[in-house]
Design an enzyme around this catalytic site. Structure first.
Site, PDB file in Angstrom:
ATOM      1  N   ASP A  48       0.844  -1.195   0.000  1.00  0.00           N
ATOM      2  CA  ASP A  48       0.000   0.000   0.000  1.00  0.00           C
ATOM      3  C   ASP A  48       0.881   1.246   0.000  1.00  0.00           C
ATOM      4  O   ASP A  48       1.602   1.495   0.965  1.00  0.00           O
ATOM      5  CB  ASP A  48      -0.892   0.008   1.257  1.00  0.00           C
ATOM      6  CG  ASP A  48      -1.801   1.228   1.292  1.00  0.00           C
ATOM      7  OD1 ASP A  48      -2.900   1.139   0.715  1.00  0.00           O
ATOM      8  OD2 ASP A  48      -1.415   2.267   1.863  1.00  0.00           O
ATOM      9  N   TYR A  53       3.029   9.854  -0.361  1.00  0.00           N
ATOM     10  CA  TYR A  53       4.057   9.268   0.515  1.00  0.00           C
ATOM     11  C   TYR A  53       5.457   9.582  -0.037  1.00  0.00           C
ATOM     12  O   TYR A  53       6.452   9.430   0.665  1.00  0.00           O
ATOM     13  CB  TYR A  53       3.890   7.749   0.663  1.00  0.00           C
ATOM     14  CG  TYR A  53       2.605   7.294   1.316  1.00  0.00           C
ATOM     15  CD1 TYR A  53       1.740   8.204   1.931  1.00  0.00           C
ATOM     16  CD2 TYR A  53       2.245   5.951   1.317  1.00  0.00           C
ATOM     17  CE1 TYR A  53       0.555   7.783   2.512  1.00  0.00           C
ATOM     18  CE2 TYR A  53       1.054   5.526   1.904  1.00  0.00           C
ATOM     19  CZ  TYR A  53       0.213   6.448   2.488  1.00  0.00           C
ATOM     20  OH  TYR A  53      -0.960   6.028   3.064  1.00  0.00           O
ATOM     21  N   SER A 140     -10.713   6.157   0.102  1.00  0.00           N
ATOM     22  CA  SER A 140     -10.013   6.206   1.374  1.00  0.00           C
ATOM     23  C   SER A 140     -10.552   7.402   2.151  1.00  0.00           C
ATOM     24  O   SER A 140     -10.719   8.488   1.579  1.00  0.00           O
ATOM     25  CB  SER A 140      -8.512   6.350   1.128  1.00  0.00           C
ATOM     26  OG  SER A 140      -7.831   6.524   2.336  1.00  0.00           O
TER      27      SER A 140
END
Ligand SMILES: NC(=O)c1ccc[n+]([C@@H]2O[C@H](COP(=O)([O-])OP(=O)(O)OC[C@H]3O[C@@H](n4cnc5c(N)ncnc54)[C@H](OP(=O)(O)O)[C@@H]3O)[C@@H](O)[C@H]2O)c1
Length: 293
Positions: A48, A53, A140
């Site tokens: 994931d 990120y 999400s």
């Protein structure tokens, strides 16, 4: 490893490896690559990540270096708030694929709801799905109202909603709503968040007295009890770790079964406590966080 069947007939390994803030937030280097490679060597095939990120290059490099065929992996990435919109979502996925060195992702998520952009973002994702660049579309941090908005116009139904869920934040009503819609639930920060949150370990559910008592009964760790609680509820989990022992044990949380009583005791720990952002207020702050190139 057990797979969960999604509402489009595809499957996802129930345990994935979380990759946020390996080393530090948006670190993208040999250390990240080594950690992800050690997770792959331990047996994880579900990874994931997210554009924000800032580590998709290292994740992709670890996948390439593993020598394991692409089709054995399940790779999730996400479109960040600043990337939402019709053309920008298409460009965002293209950049993610380049960084990951992949032709397609297994699951592409809208990272956070932004109701004004949702329809254009989702329709761009449907186009990318038709082009074979995404296998499944998901969400999400989507609240019930955000999911209802999508369901009103979506040609392709979301398969999954990734939510902050751990013993101190259980979001039980939202989980029930997702399950009633046949939308799988995935738990982010299942152990109560990584170092990015700055929260001391004593304040996290891995240090909880009730969970410790249950762990002692089965002679396992508190992390194993928490992950088993999710697994027995048929939820997907994506714990992150940089410690080999934890990387291994999170993938194999032990040969024991929690009783209904154990599960009820953990359910009773819910205090609606978030370690991460709240979708009611996250958008403005998120728009200030840039996705690195
Ligand atoms: N969709 C979203 O908005 C969102 C937001 C946040 C996170 N996520 C995803 O969820 C993933 C997981 O969340 P997270 O990284 O915040 O937190 P987490 O997985 O709940 O916890 C990670 C922390 O727990 C420690 N840990 C891991 N395994 C352990 C074990 N067996 N025993 C004791 N401690 C253990 C880790 O330390 P060590 O490294 O030392 O093991 C690390 O400090 C992220 O990596 C990311 O992929 C998604």
């Amino acid at each position: 490893m057990k797979n969960i069947q999604l509402n489009n007939g595809l499957t996802i390994p129930q345990i994935g490896f979380g990759t946020a803030a390996i080393g530090q937030w948006q670190q993208d280097d040999q250390h990240v690559e080594d950690v992800v490679l050690s997770a792959i060597e331990a047996g994880y095939r579900h990874l994931d990540t997210a554009s924000v990120y800032g580590n998709e290059r290292s994740v992709g490099q670890a996948i390439a270096e593993s020598g394991i065929p692409r089709e054995e992996f399940f790779i999730t990435t996400k479109v960040w708030d600043t990337e939402q919109g019709e053309h920008s979502t298409q460009q965002a996925l293209q950049r993610s694929l380049q960084r990951l060195q992949l032709d397609y992702v297994d699951l592409y998520l809208v990272h956070w709801p932004n109701p004004e952009k949702t329809q254009k973002t989702w329709q761009a994702m449907e186009t990318l799905h038709a082009q074979g660049k995404i296998r499944s579309l998901g969400l999400s941090n989507f609240r019930k109202s955000d999911i209802q908005q999508i369901l009103d116009f979506a040609e392709i139904k979301p398969v999954y909603n990734q939510l902050e869920i751990h013993p101190y934040l259980q979001q039980q009503e939202l989980v029930r709503y997702c399950e009633a819609q046949d939308i799988a639930v995935s738990c982010w920060s299942p152990l109560g968040s990584g170092s990015w949150s700055g929260v001391a370990i004593e304040e996290k559910p891995v240090s909880d007295r009730v969970i410790k008592q249950i762990a002692d009964k089965y002679q396992v760790s508190t992390a194993q009890v928490i992950l088993k609680w999710d697994l027995q509820k048929e939820r997907i989990i994506i714990p992150k770790s940089e410690t080999l022992k934890n990387i291994q044990s999170n993938l194999n949380p032990g040969n024991f079964t929690l009783t209904d009583e154990d599960i009820a005791a953990i359910d009773a720990l819910d205090k609606g406590h978030r370690y991460g952002a709240d979708p009611d207020t996250a958008l403005q702050g998120n728009l200030n966080i840039k996705v690195p190139d």
